[in-house]
Design a protein around this motif. Sequence first.
Motif, mmCIF file in Angstrom:
data_model
loop_
_atom_site.group_PDB
_atom_site.id
_atom_site.type_symbol
_atom_site.label_atom_id
_atom_site.label_comp_id
_atom_site.label_asym_id
_atom_site.label_seq_id
_atom_site.Cartn_x
_atom_site.Cartn_y
_atom_site.Cartn_z
ATOM 1 N N ARG A 1 0.855 -1.185 0.000
ATOM 2 C CA ARG A 1 0.000 0.000 0.000
ATOM 3 C C ARG A 1 0.891 1.235 0.000
ATOM 4 N NH1 ARG A 1 -3.372 -1.943 5.137
ATOM 5 N NH2 ARG A 1 -1.310 -2.795 5.575
ATOM 6 N N GLN A 2 0.972 1.901 -1.126
ATOM 7 C CA GLN A 2 1.829 3.067 -1.243
ATOM 8 C C GLN A 2 1.111 4.318 -0.747
ATOM 9 O OE1 GLN A 2 3.395 3.293 -5.213
ATOM 10 N NE2 GLN A 2 4.881 1.704 -4.791
ATOM 11 N N LYS A 3 1.830 5.153 -0.013
ATOM 12 C CA LYS A 3 1.260 6.346 0.581
ATOM 13 C C LYS A 3 1.462 7.550 -0.328
ATOM 14 C CE LYS A 3 2.347 4.490 5.150
ATOM 15 N NZ LYS A 3 3.100 4.705 6.418
ATOM 16 N N GLY A 4 0.901 8.685 0.099
ATOM 17 C CA GLY A 4 1.075 9.911 -0.663
ATOM 18 C C GLY A 4 -0.198 10.307 -1.403
ATOM 19 N N LYS A 5 -0.089 11.387 -2.164
ATOM 20 C CA LYS A 5 -1.254 11.884 -2.899
ATOM 21 C C LYS A 5 -1.718 10.887 -3.946
ATOM 22 C CE LYS A 5 -0.130 16.789 -2.278
ATOM 23 N NZ LYS A 5 0.167 18.069 -2.972
ATOM 24 N N LYS A 6 -0.778 10.267 -4.632
ATOM 25 C CA LYS A 6 -1.131 9.296 -5.672
ATOM 26 C C LYS A 6 -1.034 7.896 -5.073
ATOM 27 C CE LYS A 6 0.424 12.053 -9.600
ATOM 28 N NZ LYS A 6 -0.832 12.065 -10.364
ATOM 29 N N LYS A 7 -2.039 7.502 -4.334
ATOM 30 C CA LYS A 7 -2.033 6.192 -3.685
ATOM 31 C C LYS A 7 -2.220 5.096 -4.729
ATOM 32 C CE LYS A 7 -3.748 7.754 0.794
ATOM 33 N NZ LYS A 7 -4.794 7.601 1.826
ATOM 34 N N SER A 8 -1.534 4.013 -4.549
ATOM 35 C CA SER A 8 -1.673 2.891 -5.471
ATOM 36 C C SER A 8 -1.369 1.601 -4.736
ATOM 37 C CB SER A 8 -0.726 3.034 -6.677
ATOM 38 O OG SER A 8 0.613 2.914 -6.237
ATOM 39 N N LEU A 9 -1.794 0.497 -5.322
ATOM 40 C CA LEU A 9 -1.565 -0.826 -4.755
ATOM 41 C C LEU A 9 -0.792 -1.653 -5.762
ATOM 42 C CD1 LEU A 9 -5.124 -1.525 -3.272
ATOM 43 C CD2 LEU A 9 -3.124 -0.677 -2.062
ATOM 44 N N GLN A 10 0.250 -2.307 -5.282
ATOM 45 C CA GLN A 10 1.036 -3.179 -6.142
ATOM 46 C C GLN A 10 1.040 -4.569 -5.536
ATOM 47 O OE1 GLN A 10 4.839 -1.122 -6.373
ATOM 48 N NE2 GLN A 10 4.270 -0.241 -8.340
ATOM 49 N N ARG A 11 0.855 -5.594 -6.369
ATOM 50 C CA ARG A 11 0.779 -6.963 -5.895
ATOM 51 C C ARG A 11 1.875 -7.815 -6.527
ATOM 52 N NH1 ARG A 11 -5.740 -8.403 -5.626
ATOM 53 N NH2 ARG A 11 -6.275 -6.721 -4.150
ATOM 54 N N LEU A 12 2.459 -8.662 -5.701
ATOM 55 C CA LEU A 12 3.496 -9.576 -6.156
ATOM 56 C C LEU A 12 3.062 -10.996 -5.816
ATOM 57 C CD1 LEU A 12 6.302 -9.544 -7.474
ATOM 58 C CD2 LEU A 12 7.286 -9.607 -5.184
ATOM 59 N N TYR A 13 2.861 -11.809 -6.844
ATOM 60 C CA TYR A 13 2.358 -13.171 -6.673
ATOM 61 C C TYR A 13 3.388 -14.051 -5.977
ATOM 62 C CZ TYR A 13 0.961 -17.906 -8.027
ATOM 63 O OH TYR A 13 0.643 -19.242 -8.015
ATOM 64 N N GLN A 14 2.916 -14.868 -5.019
ATOM 65 C CA GLN A 14 3.762 -15.805 -4.291
ATOM 66 C C GLN A 14 3.448 -17.237 -4.760
ATOM 67 O OE1 GLN A 14 6.049 -14.492 -1.798
ATOM 68 N NE2 GLN A 14 5.357 -12.678 -2.926
ATOM 69 N N GLU A 15 4.428 -17.883 -5.341
ATOM 70 C CA GLU A 15 4.216 -19.228 -5.902
ATOM 71 C C GLU A 15 4.295 -20.291 -4.804
ATOM 72 O OE1 GLU A 15 3.465 -22.106 -8.671
ATOM 73 O OE2 GLU A 15 3.616 -19.969 -9.127
ATOM 74 N N PRO A 16 3.236 -21.087 -4.602
ATOM 75 C CA PRO A 16 3.310 -22.172 -3.611
ATOM 76 C C PRO A 16 4.265 -23.264 -4.070
ATOM 77 C CG PRO A 16 1.239 -22.279 -4.826
ATOM 78 C CD PRO A 16 1.918 -21.013 -5.246
ATOM 79 N N ILE A 17 4.952 -23.892 -3.109
ATOM 80 C CA ILE A 17 5.862 -24.974 -3.459
ATOM 81 C C ILE A 17 5.183 -26.336 -3.309
ATOM 82 C CG2 ILE A 17 7.966 -23.707 -2.955
ATOM 83 C CD1 ILE A 17 8.024 -24.869 -0.213
ATOM 84 N N PHE A 18 4.006 -26.354 -2.671
ATOM 85 C CA PHE A 18 3.268 -27.612 -2.528
ATOM 86 C C PHE A 18 1.815 -27.296 -2.193
ATOM 87 C CE2 PHE A 18 1.828 -31.432 -0.226
ATOM 88 C CZ PHE A 18 2.196 -32.408 -1.138
ATOM 89 N N LYS A 19 0.896 -28.106 -2.758
ATOM 90 C CA LYS A 19 -0.532 -27.994 -2.451
ATOM 91 C C LYS A 19 -1.037 -29.369 -2.028
ATOM 92 C CE LYS A 19 -1.199 -24.520 -6.091
ATOM 93 N NZ LYS A 19 -1.933 -24.206 -7.355
ATOM 94 N N HIS A 20 -1.767 -29.415 -0.926
ATOM 95 C CA HIS A 20 -2.264 -30.685 -0.398
ATOM 96 C C HIS A 20 -3.787 -30.685 -0.400
ATOM 97 C CE1 HIS A 20 -2.204 -34.384 1.948
ATOM 98 N NE2 HIS A 20 -3.064 -33.840 2.797
ATOM 99 N N ASN A 21 -4.397 -31.673 -1.089
ATOM 100 C CA ASN A 21 -5.855 -31.839 -1.171
ATOM 101 C C ASN A 21 -6.544 -30.667 -1.862
ATOM 102 O OD1 ASN A 21 -5.606 -34.270 0.098
ATOM 103 N ND2 ASN A 21 -6.657 -33.690 1.987
#
Length: 277
Positions: free
Chosen positions: A203-223
Amino acid sequence: MKKYIIISTLVLSFAFAKAQTTTILDTIYANDTKNVALFFPEPIRQGITGSDNFVFTYNREKEQYFGLLQAKPGKESNLLVVNRNGSIFSYIVRYKKQLSKLNYFISLSNSIGNEKPIKVDSILAESSEERVDNRTYYYQKFCSYLLNRNQRIGRIKKRNEGIVLSVENIVFDKEELYFVIQIENNSTLDYDLNFLKLSVETRQKGKKKSLQRLYQEPIFKHNMPSKITENETVRFVYVLPKFSLSNDRRAIFELHEKDGERNIELKISHSYINNPN
């Protein structure tokens, strides 16, 4: 019996690594009155700046080839962009009141590398097959153990039209974080799961607020389910490399329905991530 992969030249990999460390990054200038457009050879999957006086916007819903950069007066920073094919681009970004260039057409040759390891015939190494099998076995056993426990980390839940997404527990073990997740289908229609992904949002602050997202890759999924039928509840586990978050960041699970609109965004405070069970 241990298997070995026989390879040939260590010199090549050393030279490649040395070349990477000495790469000089190009500089892109921007200001707060104009949009500077960056056109990439492949659609943008991720883009993030190192300082909140720079904002890089791109289409997160539908991948496109260009993004827009704006800047406020302040110290220089950097811009990191990852294309859909894994190509990585990195630039120094600076504020400049008067701009002489508003459009940058970036070629693949400007990439500093790829997020997927490149196989180089350069190492004599022991095969990791057995180690991978042991690690997978451990993940399966520990995930099963967590699903049989009643431990909860707090009330982390979001619903939309009868679909309820909740994170029941977050557990730290060895070098990984385990997310125990539950999806309830209280509707009269089956829910076909398109994807469930975890991102870190800044969550970036200031007059021009914006949101940046960085995907997190799972190393394992169960069920992990592909469908949740009406009145069904499913529980499963996502395993990710351990990470922590500062106060201006949070984790977000995005649940998307295939051929439907019952989508959910579940926001998780940094305090839950930094204080797992």
